[in-house]
Design a protein around this motif. Structure first.
Motif, mmCIF file in Angstrom:
data_model
loop_
_atom_site.group_PDB
_atom_site.id
_atom_site.type_symbol
_atom_site.label_atom_id
_atom_site.label_comp_id
_atom_site.label_asym_id
_atom_site.label_seq_id
_atom_site.Cartn_x
_atom_site.Cartn_y
_atom_site.Cartn_z
ATOM 1 N N ASP A 40 0.831 -1.196 0.000
ATOM 2 C CA ASP A 40 0.000 0.000 0.000
ATOM 3 C C ASP A 40 0.872 1.255 0.000
ATOM 4 O O ASP A 40 2.091 1.179 -0.171
ATOM 5 C CB ASP A 40 -0.963 -0.003 1.192
ATOM 6 N N GLU A 41 0.228 2.392 0.219
ATOM 7 C CA GLU A 41 0.934 3.675 0.158
ATOM 8 C C GLU A 41 2.005 3.796 1.237
ATOM 9 O O GLU A 41 2.994 4.505 1.056
ATOM 10 C CB GLU A 41 -0.068 4.825 0.295
ATOM 11 N N ARG A 42 1.829 3.114 2.359
ATOM 12 C CA ARG A 42 2.841 3.158 3.415
ATOM 13 C C ARG A 42 4.149 2.534 2.944
ATOM 14 O O ARG A 42 5.235 3.021 3.270
ATOM 15 C CB ARG A 42 2.335 2.455 4.663
ATOM 16 N N HIS A 43 4.033 1.470 2.159
ATOM 17 C CA HIS A 43 5.227 0.848 1.607
ATOM 18 C C HIS A 43 5.912 1.782 0.607
ATOM 19 O O HIS A 43 7.142 1.890 0.574
ATOM 20 C CB HIS A 43 4.879 -0.475 0.917
ATOM 21 N N LEU A 44 5.110 2.462 -0.184
ATOM 22 C CA LEU A 44 5.673 3.389 -1.167
ATOM 23 C C LEU A 44 6.389 4.543 -0.468
ATOM 24 O O LEU A 44 7.502 4.937 -0.857
ATOM 25 C CB LEU A 44 4.565 3.924 -2.074
ATOM 26 N N GLU A 45 5.776 5.083 0.575
ATOM 27 C CA GLU A 45 6.395 6.169 1.325
ATOM 28 C C GLU A 45 7.696 5.717 1.979
ATOM 29 O O GLU A 45 8.706 6.438 1.974
ATOM 30 C CB GLU A 45 5.430 6.688 2.389
ATOM 31 N N ARG A 46 7.720 4.496 2.518
ATOM 32 C CA ARG A 46 8.927 3.985 3.140
ATOM 33 C C ARG A 46 10.028 3.799 2.086
ATOM 34 O O ARG A 46 11.191 4.130 2.332
ATOM 35 C CB ARG A 46 8.632 2.672 3.848
ATOM 36 N N LEU A 47 9.675 3.314 0.919
ATOM 37 C CA LEU A 47 10.676 3.144 -0.131
ATOM 38 C C LEU A 47 11.256 4.486 -0.563
ATOM 39 O O LEU A 47 12.455 4.587 -0.845
ATOM 40 C CB LEU A 47 10.073 2.421 -1.333
ATOM 41 N N GLY A 173 11.868 25.149 12.165
ATOM 42 C CA GLY A 173 10.563 25.788 12.224
ATOM 43 C C GLY A 173 9.632 25.389 11.103
ATOM 44 O O GLY A 173 8.412 25.546 11.216
ATOM 45 N N THR A 174 10.177 24.872 9.996
ATOM 46 C CA THR A 174 9.318 24.461 8.880
ATOM 47 C C THR A 174 8.712 23.079 9.100
ATOM 48 O O THR A 174 7.832 22.675 8.331
ATOM 49 C CB THR A 174 10.117 24.439 7.557
ATOM 50 N N VAL A 175 9.177 22.361 10.122
ATOM 51 C CA VAL A 175 8.650 21.021 10.399
ATOM 52 C C VAL A 175 7.509 21.146 11.396
ATOM 53 O O VAL A 175 7.716 21.549 12.545
ATOM 54 C CB VAL A 175 9.746 20.092 10.956
ATOM 55 N N ALA A 176 6.317 20.822 10.966
ATOM 56 C CA ALA A 176 5.151 20.910 11.850
ATOM 57 C C ALA A 176 5.272 19.886 12.962
ATOM 58 O O ALA A 176 5.776 18.767 12.753
ATOM 59 C CB ALA A 176 3.869 20.671 11.058
ATOM 60 N N ALA A 177 4.810 20.269 14.145
ATOM 61 C CA ALA A 177 4.911 19.382 15.308
ATOM 62 C C ALA A 177 4.174 18.069 15.080
ATOM 63 O O ALA A 177 4.550 17.029 15.631
ATOM 64 C CB ALA A 177 4.376 20.084 16.549
ATOM 65 N N ASP A 178 3.107 18.111 14.275
ATOM 66 C CA ASP A 178 2.316 16.905 14.025
ATOM 67 C C ASP A 178 2.620 16.301 12.660
ATOM 68 O O ASP A 178 1.836 15.511 12.130
ATOM 69 C CB ASP A 178 0.827 17.214 14.133
ATOM 70 N N PRO A 180 4.075 13.889 9.795
ATOM 71 C CA PRO A 180 4.426 12.462 9.790
ATOM 72 C C PRO A 180 5.914 12.285 10.048
ATOM 73 O O PRO A 180 6.737 13.062 9.567
ATOM 74 C CB PRO A 180 4.040 12.014 8.366
ATOM 75 N N ARG A 181 6.267 11.263 10.795
ATOM 76 C CA ARG A 181 7.651 11.093 11.218
ATOM 77 C C ARG A 181 8.587 10.865 10.030
ATOM 78 O O ARG A 181 9.714 11.349 10.023
ATOM 79 C CB ARG A 181 7.733 9.937 12.212
ATOM 80 N N SER A 182 8.112 10.162 9.027
ATOM 81 C CA SER A 182 8.959 9.941 7.857
ATOM 82 C C SER A 182 9.231 11.249 7.125
ATOM 83 O O SER A 182 10.321 11.460 6.579
ATOM 84 C CB SER A 182 8.316 8.930 6.905
ATOM 85 N N ARG A 183 8.239 12.153 7.117
ATOM 86 C CA ARG A 183 8.445 13.451 6.473
ATOM 87 C C ARG A 183 9.438 14.284 7.270
ATOM 88 O O ARG A 183 10.208 15.058 6.694
ATOM 89 C CB ARG A 183 7.118 14.202 6.351
ATOM 90 N N ALA A 184 9.433 14.144 8.581
ATOM 91 C CA ALA A 184 10.403 14.864 9.401
ATOM 92 C C ALA A 184 11.822 14.407 9.075
ATOM 93 O O ALA A 184 12.751 15.219 9.007
ATOM 94 C CB ALA A 184 10.099 14.650 10.879
ATOM 95 N N VAL A 185 12.003 13.103 8.872
ATOM 96 C CA VAL A 185 13.323 12.596 8.485
ATOM 97 C C VAL A 185 13.708 13.120 7.106
ATOM 98 O O VAL A 185 14.855 13.496 6.876
ATOM 99 C CB VAL A 185 13.334 11.052 8.509
ATOM 100 N N HIS A 186 12.744 13.152 6.193
ATOM 101 C CA HIS A 186 13.009 13.734 4.877
ATOM 102 C C HIS A 186 13.489 15.175 5.024
ATOM 103 O O HIS A 186 14.439 15.602 4.344
ATOM 104 C CB HIS A 186 11.731 13.710 4.017
ATOM 105 N N ALA A 187 12.825 15.929 5.885
ATOM 106 C CA ALA A 187 13.194 17.333 6.074
ATOM 107 C C ALA A 187 14.611 17.456 6.620
ATOM 108 O O ALA A 187 15.389 18.312 6.174
ATOM 109 C CB ALA A 187 12.198 18.016 7.016
ATOM 110 N N MET A 188 14.979 16.621 7.589
ATOM 111 C CA MET A 188 16.330 16.644 8.133
ATOM 112 C C MET A 188 17.349 16.275 7.063
ATOM 113 O O MET A 188 18.421 16.888 6.953
ATOM 114 C CB MET A 188 16.424 15.687 9.319
#
Length: 224
Positions: A40-47, A173-178, A180-188
């Motif tokens: 599903d989409e979770r697998h795609l996001e993880r990849l 500051g551009t990383v919203a507190a809520d 998704p954790r994978s997006r936060a890693v992308h941002a870092m």
């Protein structure tokens, strides 16, 4: 979706996807038969995250495994998640003061530089662990500057510490507190690897502009 569609949408081969599953970087799909599974989409996001860590961060599988495990662990706070990602990215410097075979004069220079780095971080009030890879990078730079006859003073560093703090505040500051954790890693990953290149490029462009305004606007490019 079937693994063939997951491959098409992720841009990764089926063999690579299966390898990531074996290595624990990607969860298994939901079995729909003896040899078939649905994704599903979770697998795609993880990849997409794993691919970014491999291609942009140039990280080994073991480091990516630590990062994705932290992403999946809700008990790992966002600050620790950032730290795990950033420390995995590095850079990792071979510090002579930790090498018994290193020449004593070089090790002594590193110890002095490391003391200065520690003092600087304390003076700035920055909350940085002793394990931060950037401490070694800064110490290495201090050693190189002093060897070239450019001793480092607090006044020399002030413009850089101010700029670094401002950039870091903007990025975090551009990383919203809520978010998704994978997006936060992308941002870092983006800020640590790619936007550092943007910062380097802008620095050099600004230097050329400042030089032109101070010394004259001759063409500084190579003539051959």
């Amino acid at each position: 979706m079937k693994i063939s569609e997951l491959s098409d949408r992720s841009g990764l081969t089926i063999q690579t996807i299966k390898y990531y599953i074996r290595e624990g970087l990607l969860p298994k799909g939901t079995a729909t038969g003896a040899t078939r599974a649905e994704y599903d989409e979770r697998h795609l996001e993880r990849l997409r995250l794993v691919r970014a860590l491999r291609e942009v961060g140039d990280l080994p599988v073991a480091a990516i495994r630590r990062i994705v495990a932290a992403v999946d662990d809700a008990d790992v706070g966002m600050h620790r998640l950032f730290g795990i990602t950033q420390y995995a990215i590095g850079p990792h410097v071979d510090a002579p003061d930790r090498d018994p075979a290193a020449p004593e004069d070089l090790a002594a220079q590193w110890r002095a530089a490391r003391r200065d780095v520690d003092a600087l971080i304390r003076e700035l009030g920055w909350r940085v662990t002793d394990r931060a890879p950037a401490r070694d990078l800064l110490a290495q730079t201090f050693v190189a500057l002093r060897r070239l006859g450019f001793p480092v003073t607090p006044d020399d560093l002030l413009p850089y510490t101010r700029a670094a703090a401002a950039v870091a505040e903007h990025e975090i500051g551009t990383v919203a507190a809520d978010a998704p954790r994978s997006r936060a890693v992308h941002a870092m990953l983006v800020s640590t690897v790619l936007y550092e290149q943007v910062l380097t490029a802008l620095h050099r462009l600004a230097q050329e502009d400042a030089s032109a305004r101070r010394f004259g606007a001759d063409d500084p490019g190579e003539t051959n």
